[in-house]
Design an enzyme around this catalytic site. Structure first.
Site, PDB file in Angstrom:
ATOM      1  N   ASP A  21     -17.865 -15.370  23.469  1.00 48.39           N
ATOM      2  CA  ASP A  21     -17.061 -14.502  22.606  1.00 48.39           C
ATOM      3  C   ASP A  21     -17.192 -13.067  23.111  1.00 48.39           C
ATOM      4  O   ASP A  21     -17.912 -12.250  22.532  1.00 48.39           O
ATOM      5  CB  ASP A  21     -17.548 -14.623  21.156  1.00 48.39           C
ATOM      6  CG  ASP A  21     -16.718 -13.780  20.188  1.00 48.39           C
ATOM      7  OD1 ASP A  21     -15.637 -13.299  20.583  1.00 48.39           O
ATOM      8  OD2 ASP A  21     -17.153 -13.599  19.034  1.00 48.39           O
ATOM      9  N   GLN A  63     -17.855  -9.894  12.948  1.00 55.65           N
ATOM     10  CA  GLN A  63     -16.463 -10.269  12.754  1.00 55.65           C
ATOM     11  C   GLN A  63     -15.920  -9.502  11.549  1.00 55.65           C
ATOM     12  O   GLN A  63     -16.640  -9.178  10.610  1.00 55.65           O
ATOM     13  CB  GLN A  63     -16.336 -11.779  12.532  1.00 55.65           C
ATOM     14  CG  GLN A  63     -16.842 -12.609  13.698  1.00 55.65           C
ATOM     15  CD  GLN A  63     -16.000 -12.459  14.963  1.00 55.65           C
ATOM     16  OE1 GLN A  63     -14.920 -11.878  14.945  1.00 55.65           O
ATOM     17  NE2 GLN A  63     -16.510 -12.976  16.070  1.00 55.65           N
ATOM     18  N   CYS A  86      -2.155  -0.041   9.520  1.00 56.03           N
ATOM     19  CA  CYS A  86      -1.322  -1.236   9.387  1.00 56.03           C
ATOM     20  C   CYS A  86       0.045  -0.992  10.020  1.00 56.03           C
ATOM     21  O   CYS A  86       0.602   0.094   9.916  1.00 56.03           O
ATOM     22  CB  CYS A  86      -1.133  -1.616   7.919  1.00 56.03           C
ATOM     23  SG  CYS A  86      -2.650  -2.168   7.103  1.00 56.03           S
ATOM     24  N   GLU A 142     -27.161 -11.984  25.546  1.00 53.10           N
ATOM     25  CA  GLU A 142     -26.509 -10.790  25.003  1.00 53.10           C
ATOM     26  C   GLU A 142     -27.057  -9.558  25.709  1.00 53.10           C
ATOM     27  O   GLU A 142     -28.243  -9.507  26.042  1.00 53.10           O
ATOM     28  CB  GLU A 142     -26.770 -10.717  23.488  1.00 53.10           C
ATOM     29  CG  GLU A 142     -26.446  -9.408  22.818  1.00 53.10           C
ATOM     30  CD  GLU A 142     -24.971  -9.032  22.915  1.00 53.10           C
ATOM     31  OE1 GLU A 142     -24.692  -7.860  23.225  1.00 53.10           O
ATOM     32  OE2 GLU A 142     -24.112  -9.917  22.702  1.00 53.10           O
ATOM     33  N   PHE A 178     -22.539 -13.704  25.118  1.00 54.15           N
ATOM     34  CA  PHE A 178     -22.118 -12.564  24.297  1.00 54.15           C
ATOM     35  C   PHE A 178     -22.466 -12.874  22.836  1.00 54.15           C
ATOM     36  O   PHE A 178     -21.633 -12.788  21.937  1.00 54.15           O
ATOM     37  CB  PHE A 178     -20.620 -12.277  24.447  1.00 54.15           C
ATOM     38  CG  PHE A 178     -20.154 -12.119  25.870  1.00 54.15           C
ATOM     39  CD1 PHE A 178     -20.245 -10.899  26.519  1.00 54.15           C
ATOM     40  CD2 PHE A 178     -19.641 -13.200  26.569  1.00 54.15           C
ATOM     41  CE1 PHE A 178     -19.807 -10.750  27.836  1.00 54.15           C
ATOM     42  CE2 PHE A 178     -19.201 -13.076  27.883  1.00 54.15           C
ATOM     43  CZ  PHE A 178     -19.289 -11.847  28.516  1.00 54.15           C
ATOM     44  N   CYS A 199     -10.550 -11.881  20.842  1.00 50.20           N
ATOM     45  CA  CYS A 199      -9.716 -11.024  19.986  1.00 50.20           C
ATOM     46  C   CYS A 199      -8.549 -10.437  20.774  1.00 50.20           C
ATOM     47  O   CYS A 199      -7.849  -9.554  20.286  1.00 50.20           O
ATOM     48  CB  CYS A 199     -10.552  -9.905  19.365  1.00 50.20           C
ATOM     49  SG  CYS A 199     -11.316  -8.798  20.571  1.00 50.20           S
ATOM     50  N   CYS A 214       0.834  -1.209   0.000  1.00 50.65           N
ATOM     51  CA  CYS A 214       0.000   0.000   0.000  1.00 50.65           C
ATOM     52  C   CYS A 214       0.864   1.252   0.000  1.00 50.65           C
ATOM     53  O   CYS A 214       1.820   1.364   0.761  1.00 50.65           O
ATOM     54  CB  CYS A 214      -0.911   0.005   1.230  1.00 50.65           C
ATOM     55  SG  CYS A 214      -2.005   1.445   1.331  1.00 50.65           S
TER      56      CYS A 214
END
Length: 413
Positions: free
Chosen positions: A340, A245, A71, A292, A272, A366, A62
């Protein structure tokens, strides 16, 4: 004034780390083994030049790399990049004394990111629109983005124009753009209170440009077509700002891993649960209780289930699992659990799972650090980690997803 440094290792955020007499110095865009010159300020430095390059250095794909803050490691050779990401998970687990099988990283292809968050601000020179420079508030205008789906890149000029139409503040604001089955879903945050004329002009623009929806701070301004995502063949009309996601491929990989692990479970708790990316897939062969805290997400999940066919029963409960986790007694009604949570993890909920008799658990995260903390709680409660799979869906960034599968022999009740 620039100083010469030798880079000893790659840090967790993708910075090259030089070891000096006064401590470690973090130098973005430098790689282990390189000799560089950099302008130092305390424990950070700005890369000036690479005197001796690493054989692992490659040309970034890029043109904006090094300016845009999105990034961190486009300049690192692919296999070394994959190993670096996997090691982040391995290191986090080792820090909690967890020795287990960590699989190879599931790679992320370029041009697959389906949600991108832009920053915009009106200035004397006009509308600024793009990504923020790392450790700065400066907005970098972009003309390409190799991580994003082509539909988003093709719409950059239109999105910038829309940012100008909804801007009612002198401050920076965010615009989240999601590719859905119905078109682009645009969710704007903190752009100021829209006037009636702004609403009308922006609405006309959305219709003319074929966008699916425009919302501002959660309020739908116009929705020509309901944005729809498909989870395991079930269409879900997602609410504004709903959690998704980052890539469809990573979502499917995680769902496959979780689904195989919980295949024997007749009744599953999805904690979740969001809009149902796990629950609606698991319901193909298991009864599911989806829990949730977000009412809009849960409503979307419930509505999708009611209009779907061929699924086992899916029930739902709105509950803040941080404040009021499911107790071990409640959990004992299930044969399997998937959870999650956000980046903060689910420590209190993990403590209840650890006390339960549920034989099968899948933990999705994550954040390797909070995942390791939560797994430590589960291991101390008698669970055994069968596998951990790191998954890359945040290409060239420091972030990595992981799915951990655990089992516990059933106790006699």
């Amino acid at each position: 004034m620039s100083t010469r440094f030798t880079i000893a290792k790659l840090g967790s955020q993708g910075d090259g780390i030089a070891e000096t007499e006064t401590g470690e110095v973090f130098i973005p865009f430098a790689l282990p083994g390189e000799t560089v010159t950099a302008a130092r300020e305390k424990d950070r430095a700005t890369l000036m030049s690479v005197l001796e390059a690493s054989p692992l250095r490659v040309d970034p794909p890029c043109r904006h790399f090094g300016e845009c803050g999105g990034c961190a490691v486009q300049h690192l050779e692919t296999e070394a990049y994959h190993q670096w990401k996997r090691e982040k998970v391995v290191h986090a687990l080792k820090s909690k004394g967890i020795a287990c099988d960590v699989g190879a990283l599931v790679a992320c292809a370029p041009q697959t990111r389906r949600r991108v968050v832009f920053t915009a601000r009106r200035s004397a020179a006009g509308m600024q629109f793009g990504f923020v420079r790392a450790l700065s508030s400066e907005i970098i205008s972009i003309e390409e983005c190799p991580i994003s789906l082509p539909q988003i890149v093709a719409a950059l000029e239109r999105l910038k124009a829309l940012a100008g139409l909804v801007c009612a503040t002198t401050k920076s604001f965010r615009m989240a753009v999601t590719v859905t089955g119905s078109g682009l879903d645009v969710a704007v945050h903190e752009s100021g209170k829209l006037g009636e004329n702004q609403r009308r002009v922006a609405s006309n623009f959305v219709i003319a440009e074929g966008l699916a929806r425009l919302s501002v701070d959660g309020e739908i301004i116009i929705e020509p077509r309901k944005p729809v995502m498909v989870f395991g063949g079930v269409a879900v009309a997602v609410p504004p700002g709903a959690f998704l996601q980052a890539t469809e491929a990573a979502e499917q990989t995680m769902a496959d891993i979780v689904g195989q692990h919980l295949a024997r479970a007749k009744k599953v708790a999805d904690l979740f649960a969001g809009c149902g990316s796990f629950a609606l897939r698991l319901a193909a062969r298991s009864e599911v209780q989806a829990v949730e805290g977000d009412a809009a997400a849960l409503s979307a999940l419930d509505r999708a289930f009611r209009f779907a066919g061929g699924l086992k029963r899916v029930t739902s409960e709105r509950r803040d699992l941080f404040r009021r986790p499911l107790t071990f007694k409640e959990l004992n009604a299930f044969d399997g659990i998937v959870f999650d949570p956000p980046r903060a993890g689910a420590e209190d909920q993990s403590k209840q799972i650890a006390r339960s008799d549920v034989p099968l658990v899948a933990a999705v995260s994550c954040n390797p650090v909070t995942l390791a903390r939560d797994l430590r709680v589960l291991l101390d409660g008698g669970y055994v980690v069968k596998s951990v799979t790191p998954i890359d869906q945040f290409l060239w960034s420091p972030h990595v997803e992981a799915v951990a599968l655990l089992e516990k022999p059933r106790r006699r009740r």
